[in-house]
Design a protein around this motif. Structure first.
Motif, PDB file in Angstrom:
ATOM      1  N   ARG A 231      39.075  51.161  42.963  1.00  0.00           N
ATOM      2  CA  ARG A 231      39.400  51.651  41.618  1.00  0.00           C
ATOM      3  C   ARG A 231      38.113  52.061  40.922  1.00  0.00           C
ATOM      4  NH1 ARG A 231      44.197  47.620  39.290  1.00  0.00           N
ATOM      5  NH2 ARG A 231      45.622  48.001  41.027  1.00  0.00           N
TER       6      ARG A 231
ATOM      7  N   GLU B  35      36.711  51.838  38.175  1.00  0.00           N
ATOM      8  CA  GLU B  35      36.766  51.109  36.904  1.00  0.00           C
ATOM      9  C   GLU B  35      35.652  51.603  35.988  1.00  0.00           C
ATOM     10  OE1 GLU B  35      38.952  48.910  35.992  1.00  0.00           O
ATOM     11  OE2 GLU B  35      39.843  48.041  37.807  1.00  0.00           O
TER      12      GLU B  35
ATOM     13  N   LEU C  21      34.653  39.784  39.004  1.00  0.00           N
ATOM     14  CA  LEU C  21      35.953  39.784  38.317  1.00  0.00           C
ATOM     15  C   LEU C  21      36.539  41.193  38.264  1.00  0.00           C
ATOM     16  CD1 LEU C  21      35.309  37.491  35.206  1.00  0.00           C
ATOM     17  CD2 LEU C  21      36.189  36.842  37.451  1.00  0.00           C
ATOM     18  N   ARG C  22      35.692  42.194  38.244  1.00  0.00           N
ATOM     19  CA  ARG C  22      36.172  43.578  38.191  1.00  0.00           C
ATOM     20  C   ARG C  22      35.357  44.430  39.151  1.00  0.00           C
ATOM     21  NH1 ARG C  22      39.584  46.101  35.197  1.00  0.00           N
ATOM     22  NH2 ARG C  22      39.723  44.469  33.633  1.00  0.00           N
ATOM     23  N   GLY C  23      35.871  44.554  40.361  1.00  0.00           N
ATOM     24  CA  GLY C  23      35.174  45.344  41.366  1.00  0.00           C
ATOM     25  C   GLY C  23      35.668  46.776  41.390  1.00  0.00           C
TER      26      GLY C  23
ATOM     27  N   PHE D 232      37.637  45.954  45.927  1.00  0.00           N
ATOM     28  CA  PHE D 232      37.966  44.525  45.880  1.00  0.00           C
ATOM     29  C   PHE D 232      39.171  44.257  46.773  1.00  0.00           C
ATOM     30  CE2 PHE D 232      41.767  44.727  43.186  1.00  0.00           C
ATOM     31  CZ  PHE D 232      41.618  45.969  42.585  1.00  0.00           C
TER      32      PHE D 232
ATOM     33  N   MET E 178      42.845  42.733  47.299  1.00  0.00           N
ATOM     34  CA  MET E 178      44.039  42.295  46.581  1.00  0.00           C
ATOM     35  C   MET E 178      45.050  41.759  47.578  1.00  0.00           C
ATOM     36  SD  MET E 178      46.735  44.366  44.187  1.00  0.00           S
ATOM     37  CE  MET E 178      45.613  45.310  43.184  1.00  0.00           C
TER      38      MET E 178
ATOM     39  N   PHE F 112      52.852  50.492  35.625  1.00  0.00           N
ATOM     40  CA  PHE F 112      53.822  50.356  36.692  1.00  0.00           C
ATOM     41  C   PHE F 112      55.264  50.549  36.252  1.00  0.00           C
ATOM     42  CE2 PHE F 112      51.334  49.080  40.278  1.00  0.00           C
ATOM     43  CZ  PHE F 112      50.151  48.708  39.689  1.00  0.00           C
TER      44      PHE F 112
ATOM     45  N   GLU G 113      42.933  37.849  33.772  1.00  0.00           N
ATOM     46  CA  GLU G 113      44.210  37.996  34.474  1.00  0.00           C
ATOM     47  C   GLU G 113      43.966  37.857  35.966  1.00  0.00           C
ATOM     48  OE1 GLU G 113      46.310  41.859  33.950  1.00  0.00           O
ATOM     49  OE2 GLU G 113      46.577  41.651  36.107  1.00  0.00           O
ATOM     50  N   VAL G 114      44.455  36.761  36.548  1.00  0.00           N
ATOM     51  CA  VAL G 114      44.235  36.545  37.979  1.00  0.00           C
ATOM     52  C   VAL G 114      45.399  37.058  38.836  1.00  0.00           C
ATOM     53  CG1 VAL G 114      42.539  34.676  37.866  1.00  0.00           C
ATOM     54  CG2 VAL G 114      44.982  34.132  37.692  1.00  0.00           C
ATOM     55  N   GLY G 115      46.548  37.253  38.197  1.00  0.00           N
ATOM     56  CA  GLY G 115      47.692  37.761  38.945  1.00  0.00           C
ATOM     57  C   GLY G 115      48.669  38.454  38.021  1.00  0.00           C
ATOM     58  N   ASN G 116      49.554  39.224  38.630  1.00  0.00           N
ATOM     59  CA  ASN G 116      50.436  40.077  37.858  1.00  0.00           C
ATOM     60  C   ASN G 116      51.684  40.314  38.697  1.00  0.00           C
ATOM     61  OD1 ASN G 116      51.196  41.846  35.862  1.00  0.00           O
ATOM     62  ND2 ASN G 116      49.295  42.995  35.907  1.00  0.00           N
TER      63      ASN G 116
ATOM     64  N   PHE H 250      55.696  42.231  38.823  1.00  0.00           N
ATOM     65  CA  PHE H 250      56.478  43.308  38.194  1.00  0.00           C
ATOM     66  C   PHE H 250      57.871  43.400  38.793  1.00  0.00           C
ATOM     67  CE2 PHE H 250      52.050  44.588  38.211  1.00  0.00           C
ATOM     68  CZ  PHE H 250      51.838  45.171  36.963  1.00  0.00           C
TER      69      PHE H 250
ATOM     70  N   GLY I 218      44.216  39.080  42.625  1.00  0.00           N
ATOM     71  CA  GLY I 218      42.874  39.546  42.963  1.00  0.00           C
ATOM     72  C   GLY I 218      42.079  38.430  43.622  1.00  0.00           C
TER      73      GLY I 218
ATOM     74  N   ARG J 264      38.508  38.202  42.248  1.00  0.00           N
ATOM     75  CA  ARG J 264      38.611  37.821  40.840  1.00  0.00           C
ATOM     76  C   ARG J 264      38.897  36.333  40.711  1.00  0.00           C
ATOM     77  NH1 ARG J 264      41.891  41.140  36.298  1.00  0.00           N
ATOM     78  NH2 ARG J 264      40.353  42.716  36.903  1.00  0.00           N
TER      79      ARG J 264
HETATM   80  P1  ATP Z   1      43.217  44.645  34.707  1.00  0.00           P
HETATM   81  O1  ATP Z   1      44.083  44.821  33.508  1.00  0.00           O
HETATM   82  O2  ATP Z   1      42.364  43.419  34.634  1.00  0.00           O
HETATM   83  O3  ATP Z   1      42.462  45.880  35.070  1.00  0.00           O
HETATM   84  P2  ATP Z   1      45.397  45.393  36.334  1.00  0.00           P
HETATM   85  O4  ATP Z   1      46.526  45.251  35.398  1.00  0.00           O
HETATM   86  O5  ATP Z   1      44.821  46.727  36.570  1.00  0.00           O
HETATM   87  O6  ATP Z   1      44.218  44.383  35.919  1.00  0.00           O
HETATM   88  P3  ATP Z   1      46.950  45.087  38.743  1.00  0.00           P
HETATM   89  O7  ATP Z   1      46.926  46.530  39.005  1.00  0.00           O
HETATM   90  O8  ATP Z   1      48.229  44.465  38.363  1.00  0.00           O
HETATM   91  O9  ATP Z   1      45.796  44.703  37.705  1.00  0.00           O
HETATM   92  O10 ATP Z   1      46.367  44.342  40.018  1.00  0.00           O
HETATM   93  C1  ATP Z   1      46.821  43.055  40.454  1.00  0.00           C
HETATM   94  C2  ATP Z   1      45.707  42.028  40.411  1.00  0.00           C
HETATM   95  O11 ATP Z   1      44.533  42.520  41.067  1.00  0.00           O
HETATM   96  C3  ATP Z   1      45.220  41.684  39.014  1.00  0.00           C
HETATM   97  O12 ATP Z   1      46.039  40.714  38.441  1.00  0.00           O
HETATM   98  C4  ATP Z   1      43.830  41.179  39.282  1.00  0.00           C
HETATM   99  O13 ATP Z   1      43.854  39.826  39.675  1.00  0.00           O
HETATM  100  C5  ATP Z   1      43.371  42.028  40.444  1.00  0.00           C
HETATM  101  N1  ATP Z   1      42.511  43.141  40.018  1.00  0.00           N
HETATM  102  C6  ATP Z   1      42.872  44.272  39.373  1.00  0.00           C
HETATM  103  N2  ATP Z   1      41.835  45.076  39.178  1.00  0.00           N
HETATM  104  C7  ATP Z   1      40.761  44.446  39.738  1.00  0.00           C
HETATM  105  C8  ATP Z   1      39.389  44.780  39.892  1.00  0.00           C
HETATM  106  N3  ATP Z   1      38.898  45.944  39.450  1.00  0.00           N
HETATM  107  N4  ATP Z   1      38.578  43.886  40.521  1.00  0.00           N
HETATM  108  C9  ATP Z   1      39.054  42.723  40.996  1.00  0.00           C
HETATM  109  N5  ATP Z   1      40.344  42.366  40.884  1.00  0.00           N
HETATM  110  C10 ATP Z   1      41.188  43.203  40.269  1.00  0.00           C
END
Ligand code: ATP
Ligand code: MG
Length: 417
Positions: free
Chosen positions: A140, A142, A150-152, A155, A157, A202, A259-262, A264, A296, A299
């Motif tokens: 990504r 970013e 935490l934000r790669g 990374f 997933m 999403f 946010e460690v997980g999500n 949907f 993540g 993360r």
């Molecule tokens: P954020 O809002 O923090 O960018 P996201 O909503 O984009 O997260 P998702 O697309 O739902 O995240 O990705 C699922 C999981 O992957 C997230 O809950 C997080 O734990 C992890 N994750 C997302 N983006 C990154 C990143 N750039 N680096 C490391 N882990 C990530």
């Protein structure tokens, strides 16, 4: 494992180009190496932590009845067009042309790809439900990659996808997944809060985020410390509650979280885009109902470091520590002491203990203690001249101040419980 034999050396100072605590500690303690902003290598100790987290996730996903697969990182544009996300995610997705002029992109997530796979396999209600997951690299672009691992930009997933005949089946699996997620985070030494969230990119549908409280977090969450209720900022600002809507007696406190997980509930958006249908028991063609579930990996590792550290270094939660025990041989490099340390090491190894043996020569006790605190394994065991004459070892927990003098056998018995 012998410390002298692995690619390992702690840094003298904290890295200048990192602001996040997780990156500062992980780089100084030689768990990771930074290649560029948001892109890290995992060195022997960091690799072991990452592997342990992956094992925990794998166990918990398998317990849901999901099976592991592996999808590619390199995707053709055509796979992303029907859902509208080639355009929709173009700011965050690495998109480019190969030398033959084909449009390709690196996967930011895999709903489109997994729906195409399922489309070739699922025909009827008898094929459902099905659950698959992978543990795989995501890319990504970013815009702000300042939070260390935490934000790669690259990374790992764990992404899981579920396929159902109807909403009820999705709801059941979704609730089971919530519990499995909480087990994953707890085993990684983290207390997580579930917040109801708006669907983001999403879905307009329904989703939940798993939040861990830490100053390093980029999200804000309203928490009730009395009952554990949590609500994300957007919804809290909209509702304007001050008291906890769940227990009524607590107040909602705004805290920083990561946010460690999500998870949907996707409904039929991606199945419709991929022509993923099934025949129901009356013979009618219906779109498959889908869910998607992310964690993540790095993360999670970075969050554990953010939550568990002190001024001397990391304090690893036991289940994800790279090794359980740090065995330090300190004092002058005398032969009898060396023999004793080797014997203790062998006994640990024989009993199946995961031990990192600091057998490095020409290093002062002070340097070894300093490194041990920085690296942060749960138990530090010291073998010295003083211990040699008593035929005992000095044991200290990383999270405690006091040490104890024990017989090797007794320590092994205690720790193997
Ligand atoms: P954020 O809002 O923090 O960018 P996201 O909503 O984009 O997260 P998702 O697309 O739902 O995240 O990705 C699922 C999981 O992957 C997230 O809950 C997080 O734990 C992890 N994750 C997302 N983006 C990154 C990143 N750039 N680096 C490391 N882990 C990530
Ligand atoms: Mg994101």
């Amino acid at each position: 494992m012998r410390q002298s034999e692995i690619l390992f050396k702690t840094q003298k100072t904290y890295p200048k180009d990192e602001v996040a605590v997780n990156a500062q500690l992980l780089i100084k303690a030689n768990f990771v190496n930074k290649l560029m902003a948001g892109v890290y290598s995992f060195l022997p100790l960091g690799f072991r932590v990452r592997s342990k987290i992956i094992s925990i996730i794998r166990e918990e996903m398998n317990s849901l009845g999901a099976s592991e697969i592996l999808m590619p990182s390199l995707h053709p544009k055509s796979a992303w067009e029907k859902s509208g996300r080639w355009e929709g995610l173009s700011k965050i997705m690495y998109q480019f042309q190969d030398h033959s002029g084909r449009d390709v992109g690196l996967g930011v997530t895999h709903e489109e790809i997994v729906a195409l796979i399922a489309q070739g396999i699922i025909d009827s209600y008898a094929d459902l439900p099905k659950y698959v997951y992978q543990i795989q690299a995501k890319f990504r672009d970013e815009p702000r990659a300042k939070s260390g691992i935490l934000r790669g930009r690259e990374f790992t997933m764990k992404d899981m996808y579920s396929f159902h005949t109807d909403e009820k089946s999705l709801d059941d699996f979704y609730e089971e997944t919530k519990k499995a997620y909480q087990r994953v985070f707890e085993r990684c030494g983290l207390k997580s809060y579930i917040t109801e969230a708006s669907g983001g990119d999403f879905s307009k549908n329904y989703s939940h985020e798993f939040m861990v409280e830490t100053e390093a977090g980029e999200d804000e969450t309203y928490l009730c410390r009395l009952c554990g209720f949590a609500r994300n900022k957007e919804i809290a600002d909209f509702r304007k509650d001050e008291n906890c809507p769940k227990c009524g007696s607590g107040v909602l406190e705004k805290v920083k979280t990561v946010e460690v997980g999500n998870i949907f509930k996707l409904g039929t958006k991606y199945s419709e885009a991929a022509d993923l249908n099934f025949k129901n028991n009356e013979g009618h063609l219906k779109p498959v109902v889908m869910g998607s579930y992310g964690i993540g990996v790095e993360r999670l590792m970075g969050t554990a470091v953010e939550v568990h550290n002190d001024k001397n270094g990391i304090i690893w939660p036991e289940e994800i520590a790279p090794f359980k025990v740090h065995l330090l041989s300190v004092g002058e490099d005398k032969e009898d002491l060396q023999k004793f340390a080797e014997a203790v090491y062998n006994e640990f190894e024989k009993s199946g203990l995961e031990v990192l043996f600091d057998d490095r020569k020409k290093m002062s006790a002070g340097e070894k203690f300093y490194d041990a605190d920085l690296v942060g394994l749960p138990f530090r065991v010291v073998v010295s001249e003083k211990m040699l004459v008593q035929d005992k070892i000095e044991v200290k927990k990383r999270s405690e101040k006091e040490s104890r003098v024990l017989k090797v056998k007794d320590f092994i018995k205690e720790i193997s419980k």
